[in-house]
Design a protein around this motif. Structure first.
Motif, PDB file in Angstrom:
ATOM      1  N   ARG A  95       0.619   9.538  -5.700  1.00 39.58           N
ATOM      2  CA  ARG A  95       0.916  10.922  -5.320  1.00 39.58           C
ATOM      3  C   ARG A  95       2.010  11.523  -6.184  1.00 39.58           C
ATOM      4  NH1 ARG A  95       4.384  12.226  -0.110  1.00 39.58           N
ATOM      5  NH2 ARG A  95       5.922  11.544  -1.648  1.00 39.58           N
ATOM      6  N   TYR A 107       0.549   4.205  -2.777  1.00 38.94           N
ATOM      7  CA  TYR A 107       0.346   5.601  -2.377  1.00 38.94           C
ATOM      8  C   TYR A 107       1.404   6.516  -2.983  1.00 38.94           C
ATOM      9  CZ  TYR A 107       1.371   9.604   0.626  1.00 38.94           C
ATOM     10  OH  TYR A 107       1.697  10.860   1.090  1.00 38.94           O
ATOM     11  N   ASP A 153      -3.353  13.769  -0.618  1.00 36.41           N
ATOM     12  CA  ASP A 153      -2.094  14.435  -0.284  1.00 36.41           C
ATOM     13  C   ASP A 153      -1.601  15.316  -1.429  1.00 36.41           C
ATOM     14  OD1 ASP A 153      -2.182  13.301   2.164  1.00 36.41           O
ATOM     15  OD2 ASP A 153      -0.467  11.970   1.898  1.00 36.41           O
ATOM     16  N   PRO A 165       0.817  -1.221   0.000  1.00 34.49           N
ATOM     17  CA  PRO A 165       0.000   0.000   0.000  1.00 34.49           C
ATOM     18  C   PRO A 165       0.844   1.262   0.000  1.00 34.49           C
ATOM     19  CG  PRO A 165      -0.854  -1.578   1.596  1.00 34.49           C
ATOM     20  CD  PRO A 165       0.467  -2.120   1.116  1.00 34.49           C
ATOM     21  N   ARG A 166       1.973   1.221   0.705  1.00 37.46           N
ATOM     22  CA  ARG A 166       2.853   2.381   0.739  1.00 37.46           C
ATOM     23  C   ARG A 166       3.391   2.706  -0.653  1.00 37.46           C
ATOM     24  NH1 ARG A 166       4.440   7.172   2.973  1.00 37.46           N
ATOM     25  NH2 ARG A 166       6.705   7.423   2.959  1.00 37.46           N
ATOM     26  N   ASP A 184      -5.467   8.318  -0.245  1.00 39.04           N
ATOM     27  CA  ASP A 184      -4.436   9.145   0.388  1.00 39.04           C
ATOM     28  C   ASP A 184      -3.514   9.778  -0.650  1.00 39.04           C
ATOM     29  OD1 ASP A 184      -5.462   8.504   2.847  1.00 39.04           O
ATOM     30  OD2 ASP A 184      -3.966   6.969   3.294  1.00 39.04           O
ATOM     31  N   GLY A 185      -3.208   9.054  -1.725  1.00 38.02           N
ATOM     32  CA  GLY A 185      -2.350   9.597  -2.765  1.00 38.02           C
ATOM     33  C   GLY A 185      -2.968  10.827  -3.409  1.00 38.02           C
ATOM     34  N   SER A 208      -7.370   2.716   0.605  1.00 32.91           N
ATOM     35  CA  SER A 208      -6.913   3.875   1.373  1.00 32.91           C
ATOM     36  C   SER A 208      -5.672   4.498   0.751  1.00 32.91           C
ATOM     37  CB  SER A 208      -6.611   3.466   2.819  1.00 32.91           C
ATOM     38  OG  SER A 208      -7.788   3.046   3.479  1.00 32.91           O
ATOM     39  N   ALA A 209      -4.802   3.658   0.196  1.00 29.88           N
ATOM     40  CA  ALA A 209      -3.593   4.168  -0.447  1.00 29.88           C
ATOM     41  C   ALA A 209      -3.935   5.033  -1.653  1.00 29.88           C
ATOM     42  CB  ALA A 209      -2.686   3.008  -0.858  1.00 29.88           C
TER      43      ALA A 209
END
Length: 332
Positions: free
Chosen positions: A239, A235, A290, A231-232, A286-287, A282-283
C-alpha cells in the motif's frame, strides 16, 4: 540552538530498551530522547528507573513509526540543527553519532545520511534494513548494497566508503532538522514501512542528496515490530509503495508501473495461495484495494523547481536477481 538530538521511538519495547539503550547511553555524545507511542507495557517505568538521564516524550496513542516521529519531533522543532532517528533495537559503536553529524556538517548538499548497518544476530553480516545504502529500481523496488531481496552479504570490507544513495534506512539515519519539517516530516498515512524512502524522495526533490558513510557502524536486530514474513508488513509495504510512487510520478508513468507491479505481485500472491498461505494473498489484495480507495486523497509532490529523481544503478532488480541470478550488489 543545540547541535543534535538522538531520537528513539518506542512502543511496548521494554526488553529492547533494556538490551540496547546501554550502548546508546555509553557511546553517544548528543542529547538522547525517547518518544513513547502510548506503550501498554512498563516501558515508561523502565525508562524512569533505569535510564533517568534520558528525556521522554509521551504520546496519547500509538501513531506508528511515521506519526509517532512527527508528533514527537514537533516538540523538538527549533531546538536542534540535526536529528538522528534510531530504532529501539539498535546497538551502536564508538563515535557513531559524531561521524554522522560530521558528514552532514561537511556536506551541505546532503539532506540525510545513514551508517553501515550490520546484523545484531549475525554480526559479520549486513542487516536486511538498509545494509550499506539503499537504491530503487525503475519500479521503485528497494534494494541495498549488502542485501538484494532476501540474500544478505557478509561484511568483508567491500563497502567501507562514503557514497550517494537513493534512500537511507529508517533503522538509523541522521538528517537536517529544518529540512525534515520543511518537507512535512513523514507521511503519517503510511503508519509504518516505506516512510523513510518516501521522505528521502521528497528531500531529493528539493535537490538534496542522500548519503551512506562507513565511518559510522551500528548493529540492528530487526523484526522487533513486525517480522518480514508478516501479512501486516506485506500489506503496508504494498500500500505504501503505491502511495509513494503515485506522489512522485506523472499519471501515465504511474499507471504503467502500477500494472507491471500488480502483475508481479498478484503472481506472487497466487504462489502464497498454492503453498497454503492465504493470509499473504489477502495482504497483497488489501494493499492494492486500500490504495485504490484512497488515492484521490494523495497529494502529488509540489515543490518549486522540483528536481527529477534518478534511480539506479539497475532498471529491474527482479530481472537481475531472478532471471540473471545475480545475488550480490557487485555483480549488478
Amino acid at each position: 540552538m543545540k547541535t543534535c538530538a538522538i531520537v528513539i521511538l518506542n512502543y511496548n519495547g521494554r526488553e529492547m530498551l533494556k538490551r540496547f539503550l546501554p550502548s546508546i547511553c555509553q557511546f553517544s555524545r548528543y542529547d538522547i530522547w525517547v518518544i513513547d507511542n502510548a506503550s501498554t507495557d512498563d516501558s515508561v517505568a523502565v525508562l524512569s528507573q533505569d535510564f533517568p538521564e534520558l528525556q521522554l516524550i509521551q504520546l496519547s496513542e500509538n501513531f506508528g513509526y511515521a506519526g509517532g516521529y512527527n508528533w514527537g519531533l514537533e516538540q523538538l522543532k527549533g531546538n536542534y540543527d540535526f536529528y538522528i532517528l534510531v530504532n529501539s533495537d539498535v546497538e551502536v559503536t564508538r563515535n557513531w553519532d559524531l561521524s554522522l553529524i560530521d558528514f552532514l556538517q561537511k556536506n551541505k548538499d546532503y539532506g540525510a545520511v545513514q551508517p553501515k548497518i550490520l546484523s545484531a544476530q549475525n554480526r559479520d553480516s549486513f542487516d536486511y534494513a538498509g545494509a550499506a545504502g539503499g537504491f530503487l529500481d525503475s519500479l521503485y523496488y528497494p534494494y541495498c548494497r549488502g542485501r538484494i531481496w532476501n540474500v544478505i552479504e557478509q561484511d568483508q570490507g567491500q563497502y567501507k566508503d562514503t557514497i550517494e544513495v537513493d534512500w537511507a534506512s529508517g533503522a538509523c539515519f541522521a538528517l537536517r532538522a529544518d529540512e525534515f519539517h520543511e518537507v512535512g516530516g513523514f507521511d503519517a498515512h503510511f503508519f509504518a514501512h516505506m516512510e523513510e524512502i518516501d521522505l528521502c524522495l521528497r528531500l531529493r526533490r528539493k535537490g538534496l542528496k542522500i548519503g551512506f558513510t562507513a565511518q559510522s557502524t551500528i548493529y540492528h536486530l530487526g523484526g522487533a515490530t513486525l517480522d518480514r514474513s508478516s501479512p501486516r508488513k506485506l500489506y503496508l509495504n504494498i500500500r505504501n509503495s503505491l502511495r509513494m510512487i503515485y506522489k512522485n510520478e506523472g499519471t501515465l508513468v504511474f499507471w504503467w508501473i502500477f500494472l507491471v507491479k500488480a502483475g508481479m505481485e498478484f503472481a506472487a500472491g497466487l504462489g502464497y495461495l498454492i503453498t497454503g498461505k492465504p493470509e499473504m494473498f489477502s495482504a497483497v489484495f488489501d494493499g492494492y484495494w486500500d490504495f485504490l480507495k484512497s488515492r484521490r486523497l494523495v497529494e502529488k509532490i509540489k515543490f518549486p523547481e522540483s528536481k527529477p529523481i534518478k534511480k539506479g544503478p539497475v532498471d529491474l532488480i527482479f530481472w537481475h536477481f531472478m532471471i540473471l541470478r545475480k545475488k550480490y550488489f557487485q555483480d549488478l
